[in-house]
Scaffold this active site. Structure first.
Site: not given
Lengths: 603, 167
Positions: A301-303
């Protein structure tokens, strides 16, 4: 014929009385008689020489035994000659495993195992009844059957305690014998089980370090020399304790946590939950034995926006004041990419990162292009298996066809699955000045050269540190703040893939952080598998509410252990980690930009 | 002459044999002793190995934490509790300690304008711990630790003052 032969011999024999009738001086020997005496003398000399040779051999052997000894002799004699070297005389055959401070993680202890020769057991039924009294965990029927078999060797029970051994001896059952064995013991229990691994009953490593270094641990020359890991058990415990607490609070099905030294790649803690007692491997489920840190690969995801931002900064496509328009969702090939926290306006790079905008990250990656992104991911080690000293390593999953849509999704961490360990070492490269260091579970020799590759420039790395700090100060990761330690990081909330696409309710939340952000030393990753919202989190199960607090608490706990002093934010420190206009005053001579102005800038 | 030489030779042989015999047995005895010592050494090292495993088991961080929570009135170390040696002032430069304490600040001259940003009680620091506090020992109600004795009096500590005034 024999009679005639004897007769002739008798006649020829010089010792025969017939030949000694006259005094020797008067005897004139010549011809046949002289020949006979010469023969006799030669025979005597030969015999004497043979005997002398035998004695010389005996003497030589005596000298050899008394003065010259070698190691092939039995152990008792060796014990006598090994006075000086007795310290290196291994007590057991398998070397111990210790953490970086020398705390014992795995060791071998001598035990006795009970076996029987059923042919020598007189009364199987009676013997079994007696045995079960001493070893109640055995089944009497089973033992009776085993002792009654017609084989010559059956195990009764492996690894007795000294007390049990004495009790069995006291029973005095004929046909029972003990076999001296060594048993692997893990005093720390489940604490580092996924890293250390375990062995089978014959002390062969089956998982983890035990399997990877099986040969080294069994090497007789190094059995007295413990294998020193890079793990720090105090840190490991802190990580496990915090993860356990969060798993309980959020009813997660699993969790993973890593603490990595960003400078030299040493793994200081690696926890995967659920875990198990290494002594009871047999009862552990597959899920418990699964190492989520290295074997598990997840869409993070956003990492991953960290890498999208670093890539765009590195290529010079955007700077800290530049940005992208995130007003409208992107529609491409039947998919819609939209934001979880939509601002519906132009966003600067710090805002994109802070508010975790999918739209802008996707646009940023498209500017770099599929080939550039693929090359960057390759450089960060996301397209290969990470090299760490464990047999349980999962390879990443990434699209074979890497076009625009894949580029967009990978920019915000979907469509590519990597292990938390890969993520940790890549984030280490983002913050440590741009060097990707190979992670290791073994203590590094400080003098040996580091296996490191430059992936981004010093400058980009500094900007990434500022962006990550901004997320904790003002963005989605506020709960990761640990006062004094300048934590910076990025949240990641990914929906897990289930039957028929992504499942909105089952999330994988992660927070990847580093501290202290003005001079990053440690990377911390916390990941929760399917956390549920609670009253305290107002029902939210996203990373900012579930994974970020773990990191905040953890950093406060481990920084004193790791010797990281709390930092007072002097103006110099502030300027190193803050971005003008966001968490620092705007540069002199330039007006403080307002949100409205920046919105207008997109037109 | 020949007879005395014979006697001498016999006597010498007897003496040397006796000596060698005793030497050989002495060596053997010493070797046995050495082997016994080495066996004891190996046995002790085996015991040490068992004890090392036991020590490692008994000092598991998990067990220590549980025991510390039950028996000690301690909390995890907090950033404000850590100071560098250069942050500690010399005794005569200290303001009267009463003023420092009544201000509610920690008596260390570190700039810390905000209120305490951490959990102030043991329960807050370990919310899910089941350990009950020991009976009769109330938890500290204030996050401010009592000042060390030498900070509680306004007079400079004699030893420090002496050390400072010494040439």
């Amino acid at each position: 014929m024999i009679a005639r032969f004897l007769q002739r011999r008798q006649r020829r024999n010089p010792c025969h009385p017939a030949d000694l009738q006259a005094p020797p001086s008067l005897v004139r020997l010549d011809g046949a008689a002289k020949e006979v005496i010469e023969t006799g003398r030669t025979r005597l000399v030969t015999a004497a020489l043979l005997f002398a040779l035998c004695f010389v051999v005996l003497a030589a052997r005596l000298v050899d035994l008394t003065f010259i000894r070698n190691d092939t002799e039995p152990r008792v004699a060796r014990a006598a000659t090994l006075v000086a070297k007795v310290d290196q005389f291994p007590v057991v055959d398998r070397a111990a495993i210790v953490d970086r401070n020398g705390t014992l993680l795995a060791t071998s202890l001598r035990t006795a195992s009970l076996y029987a020769d059923p042919r020598k057991v007189l009364n199987a039924r009676e013997a079994a009844a007696k045995l079960v009294r001493v070893l109640p965990e055995l089944s009497q029927a089973d033992i009776t059957e085993r002792l009654g078999s017609d084989r010559s060797f059956v195990w009764i029970r492996r690894n007795l305690t000294p007390r049990q051994q004495q009790q069995v001896i006291t029973l005095g059952i004929p046909g029972l014998y003990f076999h001296g064995e060594q048993r692997r013991v893990y005093p720390q229990g489940a604490l580092a089980v996924h890293a250390v691994g375990f062995t089978d009953v014959d002390n062969n490593g089956l998982a983890g370090i035990e399997a990877f270094f099986n040969e080294r641990l069994r090497d007789p020359a190094r059995a007295h020399e413990p294998l020193s890991l890079s793990l720090d058990l105090s840190v490991q415990h802190a990580v496990r304790d915090e993860l356990l607490r969060s798993v309980a609070a959020h009813k997660a099905i699993g969790a993973a946590g890593i603490v990595l030294d960003a400078r030299n790649g040493e793994v200081l803690a690696m926890v995967s939950l659920p875990d198990f007692e290494p002594g009871q491997v047999g009862e552990a489920s597959k899920d418990q034995r699964f190492n989520r840190n290295t074997l598990g690969v997840y869409e993070m995801g956003s990492t991953f926006k960290t890498f999208a931002a670093a890539m765009a900064l590195e290529k010079g496509l955007v700077n800290m004041k530049g940005g992208y328009d995130a007003t409208h969702p992107i529609r491409i090939a039947g998919f819609t990419i939209s934001d979880d926290h939509p601002k519906k306006r132009w966003l600067s790079l710090p805002e994109i990162y802070m508010y975790s905008s999918n739209i802008a990250a996707a646009k940023m990656a498209v500017d770099v292009g599929p080939a550039g992104q693929r090359a960057f991911m390759q450089k960060l080690g996301f397209l290969g298996k990470p090299a760490i000293e464990l047999p349980e390593i999962g390879g990443p999953l990434y699209p074979r066809r890497w076009n625009t849509i894949e580029t967009m999704t990978i920019a915000f961490g979907h469509g590519i699955s990597v292990s938390p360990l890969q993520l940790a070492s890549a984030v280490g490269a983002m913050v440590n000045g741009g060097l990707l260091v190979q992670p290791t579970l073994i203590r590094r020799d400080p003098l040996a050269p580091l296996p490191a590759d430059r992936v981004i420039s010093e400058r980009t790395s500094r900007q990434m540190r500022q962006l990550m700090r901004l997320v904790v100060e003002q963005g989605t990761g506020k709960k990761a703040e640990a006062p004094g330690y300048l934590v910076g990081g990025k949240t990641g909330t990914a929906e897990k893939v289930g039957a028929g696409g992504y499942k909105r309710k089952s999330l994988l939340t992660s927070f990847v952080a580093a501290f202290p952000m003005h001079a990053p030393r440690y990377v911390v990753i916390a990941m929760l598998d399917e956390p549920k919202g609670t009253k305290e989190t107002h029902g939210f199960a996203t990373a900012g509410w579930t994974a970020a607090p773990i990191v905040g608490r953890l950093v406060t706990r481990i920084a004193p252990i790791l010797g990281v002093p709390p930092v007072h934010e002097t103006p110099e420190v502030r300027s190193a980690i803050a971005i003008p206009g966001f968490n620092a005053p705007a540069e002199p001579g330039r007006p403080q930009p307002t949100l409205q102005e920046r919105k207008l800038a997109s037109f | 002459m020949s007879r005395s030489l014979t006697f001498f030779a016999v006597a010498l042989t007897a003496a040397v044999s006796w000596g060698l015999y005793h030497l050989a047995y002495e060596v053997q005895r010493l070797e046995d002793e050495l082997i016994d010592y080495n066996r004891a050494l190996l046995r002790d090292r085996e015991a040490m190995q068992v004890l090392a495993a036991e020590w490692s088991y008994l000092t598991r961080p998990e067990a220590l934490q549980e025991r510390a929570l039950r028996h000690l009135d301690m909390r995890p170390l907090l950033p404000v509790q850590i100071a560098r040696i250069e942050h500690i002032p010399f005794a005569e430069t200290l303001a009267p300690a009463g003023a420092v304490l009544s201000s509610g600040d920690i008596p260390l001259p570190r700039p810390r304008p905000r209120p305490l940003p951490f959990a102030a009680t043991r329960e807050a620091a370990y919310p899910n711990s089941q350990a009950a506090p020991r009976a009769g020992t109330p938890l500290p109600s204030s996050p401010v630790a009592p000042a060390p004795p030498f900070l509680q009096s306004a007079a400079p500590v004699p030893a420090l003052a002496a050390a400072r005034s010494a040439p």
